[in-house]
Design a protein around this motif. Structure first.
Motif, PDB file in Angstrom:
ATOM      1  N   VAL A 211       0.872  -1.002   0.056  1.00 18.33           N
ATOM      2  CA  VAL A 211      -0.145  -0.065   0.033  1.00 18.33           C
ATOM      3  C   VAL A 211       0.814   1.172  -0.065  1.00 18.33           C
ATOM      4  N   LEU A 212       0.931   1.981  -0.989  1.00 18.62           N
ATOM      5  CA  LEU A 212       1.563   3.172  -1.097  1.00 18.62           C
ATOM      6  C   LEU A 212       0.775   4.331  -0.523  1.00 18.62           C
ATOM      7  N   LEU A 213       1.639   5.116   0.387  1.00 15.00           N
ATOM      8  CA  LEU A 213       1.078   6.068   0.886  1.00 15.00           C
ATOM      9  C   LEU A 213       1.536   7.412   0.306  1.00 15.00           C
ATOM     10  N   ALA A 214       0.858   8.462  -0.415  1.00 13.44           N
ATOM     11  CA  ALA A 214       1.327   9.482  -1.013  1.00 13.44           C
ATOM     12  C   ALA A 214       0.390  10.924  -1.027  1.00 13.44           C
ATOM     13  N   ASP A 215       0.844  11.727  -0.526  1.00 11.04           N
ATOM     14  CA  ASP A 215      -0.192  12.929  -0.264  1.00 11.04           C
ATOM     15  C   ASP A 215       0.018  13.645  -1.511  1.00 11.04           C
ATOM     16  N   HIS A 216      -0.830  14.304  -2.016  1.00 10.83           N
ATOM     17  CA  HIS A 216      -1.001  15.067  -3.325  1.00 10.83           C
ATOM     18  C   HIS A 216       0.499  15.759  -3.641  1.00 10.83           C
ATOM     19  N   SER A 217       1.378  16.242  -2.854  1.00  7.60           N
ATOM     20  CA  SER A 217       2.293  16.950  -3.119  1.00  7.60           C
ATOM     21  C   SER A 217       3.463  16.027  -3.886  1.00  7.60           C
ATOM     22  N   LYS A 218       3.368  14.854  -3.599  1.00  9.75           N
ATOM     23  CA  LYS A 218       4.370  13.827  -4.082  1.00  9.75           C
ATOM     24  C   LYS A 218       3.879  13.610  -5.673  1.00  9.75           C
ATOM     25  N   LEU A 227      12.144   3.651  -7.584  1.00 15.76           N
ATOM     26  CA  LEU A 227      12.117   2.550  -6.694  1.00 15.76           C
ATOM     27  C   LEU A 227      11.697   1.305  -7.199  1.00 15.76           C
ATOM     28  N   CYS A 228      10.636   1.473  -8.009  1.00 16.72           N
ATOM     29  CA  CYS A 228       9.613   0.506  -8.720  1.00 16.72           C
ATOM     30  C   CYS A 228       8.494   0.845  -9.564  1.00 16.72           C
ATOM     31  N   PRO A 229       8.142   0.294 -10.568  1.00 21.43           N
ATOM     32  CA  PRO A 229       7.009   0.637 -11.286  1.00 21.43           C
ATOM     33  C   PRO A 229       5.770   0.848 -10.652  1.00 21.43           C
ATOM     34  N   LEU A 230       4.637   1.144 -11.114  1.00 20.00           N
ATOM     35  CA  LEU A 230       3.465   1.192 -10.391  1.00 20.00           C
ATOM     36  C   LEU A 230       2.722  -0.129 -10.250  1.00 20.00           C
ATOM     37  N   ASP A 231       3.003  -1.038 -11.266  1.00 23.52           N
ATOM     38  CA  ASP A 231       2.583  -2.346 -10.964  1.00 23.52           C
ATOM     39  C   ASP A 231       3.059  -3.335  -9.946  1.00 23.52           C
ATOM     40  N   ARG A 232       4.045  -2.684  -9.202  1.00 22.61           N
ATOM     41  CA  ARG A 232       4.356  -3.393  -7.954  1.00 22.61           C
ATOM     42  C   ARG A 232       3.473  -2.999  -6.632  1.00 22.61           C
ATOM     43  N   ILE A 233       2.497  -1.889  -7.033  1.00 27.65           N
ATOM     44  CA  ILE A 233       1.487  -1.330  -5.976  1.00 27.65           C
ATOM     45  C   ILE A 233       0.238  -1.867  -5.953  1.00 27.65           C
ATOM     46  N   ASP A 234      -0.100  -2.483  -5.004  1.00 31.14           N
ATOM     47  CA  ASP A 234      -1.512  -3.041  -4.928  1.00 31.14           C
ATOM     48  C   ASP A 234      -2.865  -1.906  -4.678  1.00 31.14           C
ATOM     49  N   ALA A 235      -2.314  -1.026  -3.835  1.00 32.88           N
ATOM     50  CA  ALA A 235      -2.982  -0.015  -3.545  1.00 32.88           C
ATOM     51  C   ALA A 235      -2.527   1.386  -3.283  1.00 32.88           C
ATOM     52  N   LEU A 236      -3.094   2.510  -3.538  1.00 34.41           N
ATOM     53  CA  LEU A 236      -2.633   3.727  -3.186  1.00 34.41           C
ATOM     54  C   LEU A 236      -3.448   4.416  -2.310  1.00 34.41           C
ATOM     55  N   VAL A 237      -3.221   5.126  -1.150  1.00 34.50           N
ATOM     56  CA  VAL A 237      -3.920   5.859  -0.530  1.00 34.50           C
ATOM     57  C   VAL A 237      -3.282   7.547  -0.617  1.00 34.50           C
ATOM     58  N   THR A 238      -4.233   8.290  -1.030  1.00 35.77           N
ATOM     59  CA  THR A 238      -3.794   9.851  -1.216  1.00 35.77           C
ATOM     60  C   THR A 238      -4.860  10.539  -1.037  1.00 35.77           C
ATOM     61  N   ASP A 239      -4.615  11.883  -0.881  1.00 35.91           N
ATOM     62  CA  ASP A 239      -5.750  12.881  -0.642  1.00 35.91           C
ATOM     63  C   ASP A 239      -6.149  13.935  -1.670  1.00 35.91           C
ATOM     64  N   LEU A 250      -2.500   3.559 -13.337  1.00 38.57           N
ATOM     65  CA  LEU A 250      -3.222   2.877 -12.082  1.00 38.57           C
ATOM     66  C   LEU A 250      -4.186   1.935 -12.538  1.00 38.57           C
ATOM     67  N   ARG A 251      -5.329   2.356 -13.475  1.00 43.58           N
ATOM     68  CA  ARG A 251      -6.372   1.553 -14.019  1.00 43.58           C
ATOM     69  C   ARG A 251      -6.063   0.324 -14.753  1.00 43.58           C
ATOM     70  N   HIS A 252      -4.741   0.615 -15.566  1.00 42.20           N
ATOM     71  CA  HIS A 252      -4.386  -0.326 -16.223  1.00 42.20           C
ATOM     72  C   HIS A 252      -3.918  -1.497 -15.433  1.00 42.20           C
ATOM     73  N   THR A 253      -3.121  -1.081 -14.210  1.00 44.84           N
ATOM     74  CA  THR A 253      -2.319  -2.104 -13.402  1.00 44.84           C
ATOM     75  C   THR A 253      -3.224  -2.589 -12.205  1.00 44.84           C
ATOM     76  N   SER A 254      -4.643  -2.193 -12.489  1.00 44.33           N
ATOM     77  CA  SER A 254      -5.554  -2.639 -11.492  1.00 44.33           C
ATOM     78  C   SER A 254      -5.267  -2.416 -10.163  1.00 44.33           C
ATOM     79  N   THR A 255      -4.814  -1.120  -9.878  1.00 40.75           N
ATOM     80  CA  THR A 255      -4.199  -0.646  -8.550  1.00 40.75           C
ATOM     81  C   THR A 255      -5.483   0.141  -7.779  1.00 40.75           C
ATOM     82  N   ALA A 256      -5.887  -0.276  -6.650  1.00 42.14           N
ATOM     83  CA  ALA A 256      -6.719   0.585  -5.994  1.00 42.14           C
ATOM     84  C   ALA A 256      -6.353   1.670  -5.503  1.00 42.14           C
TER      85      ALA A 256
END
Length: 266
Positions: A211-218, A227-239, A250-256
């Motif tokens: 689960v990637l934690l990234a606020d809008h500034s990132k 570090l890694c491509p987005l397909d290594r991430i299962d979910a992203l929590v952002t604001d 992220l839609r293509h990689t089915s990342t929530a």
């Protein structure tokens, strides 16, 4: 809830509130507690004595502190203050991924630290982390088992890193890794320095879910090390809303994608 209404709640709830504040600040004066809780000096001192009897705080001249004082360096403290409301909102949403007895890994960094700070009082699972501030914070949480990943201390990030830290990760397994980032774009997740990268990759490899934690500034900044491509991430929590290219990938990689909302005042 309006802090002034705390005079009408139970003593156990007041004490939980005091502990939550202490985990944020490390020290609170009696005068400040009296004002914030809208109760008498005697009531505050009674609450503090009860917390001290249970080994949760240390009552000192003029106030109360955690049993173990804050170990943050000025750089870490300064980063903690950036986008603090966003980090708190992200931490609250991240807790939807944590069960009461789960094994989770918390990355180094201030957003992962916010997750540790927001852990439910009912949490009795295991936290794996290289983060010194997280380790220090959890010293006051007796029900939580902590697996500290040792190694060489990076003073800027207040975390252990290097081959010893990577070796400590091997053989472990965690249910969920809460991963921090210095920047994110459609290419992937970035970190500030290459010496952070091996530990983060090792934690990704032993996690059932990342689960990637990234606020809008990132999403509006850059960092030098991929570090890694987005397909290594299962979910992203952002604001906040994502750039179109990142959202499409992220839609293509089915990342929530979980959008955190700031907490509303009562």
């Amino acid at each position: 809830m309006d802090e002034k209404s705390m005079r009408y709640v139970s003593a156990p709830r007041r004490r939980r509130w005091i502990l939550e504040r202490l985990r944020e600040t490390g020290f609170i004066s009696v005068a400040s507690l009296t004002q914030d809780l809208a109760v008498s000096d005697m009531t505050v001192r009674r609450d503090l004595r009860k917390l001290e009897e249970h080994g949760e705080v240390r009552v000192v001249h003029g106030g109360v502190s955690l049993l173990h004082g804050p170990m943050h360096n000025p750089a870490f403290a300064a980063r903690s203050g950036l986008e603090s409301a966003a980090k708190a909102a992200i931490a609250r949403e991240a807790h939807e991924f944590i069960g009461a007895e789960d094994t989770v890994a918390l990355d180094a960094g201030t957003t992962a630290y916010a997750v540790a700070r927001a852990l439910s009082s009912d949490f009795a699972g295991t936290v794996v982390t290289p983060s010194v501030p997280v380790i220090q914070l959890l010293l006051s949480r007796g029900r939580v088992r902590v697996v500290a990943l040792g190694g060489e201390l990076l003073h800027e990030s207040q975390a252990f890193a290097g081959q010893m830290t990577v070796d400590a990760v091997k053989g472990l397994r965690v249910g969920t890794l809460f991963l921090g980032a210095a920047a994110v774009d459609e290419r992937g997740v970035y970190v500030a320095t290459d010496n952070e990268r091996p530990t983060k990759l090792a934690l990704i490899d032993v996690a059932d879910r990342v689960v990637l934690l990234a606020d809008h500034s990132k999403f509006a900044t850059t960092a030098p090390v991929l570090l890694c491509p987005l397909d290594r991430i299962d979910a992203l929590v952002t604001d906040g809303p994502l750039p179109d290219e990142t959202e499409a990938l992220l839609r293509h990689t089915s990342t929530a994608v979980i959008l955190a909302r700031p907490e509303r005042s009562a």
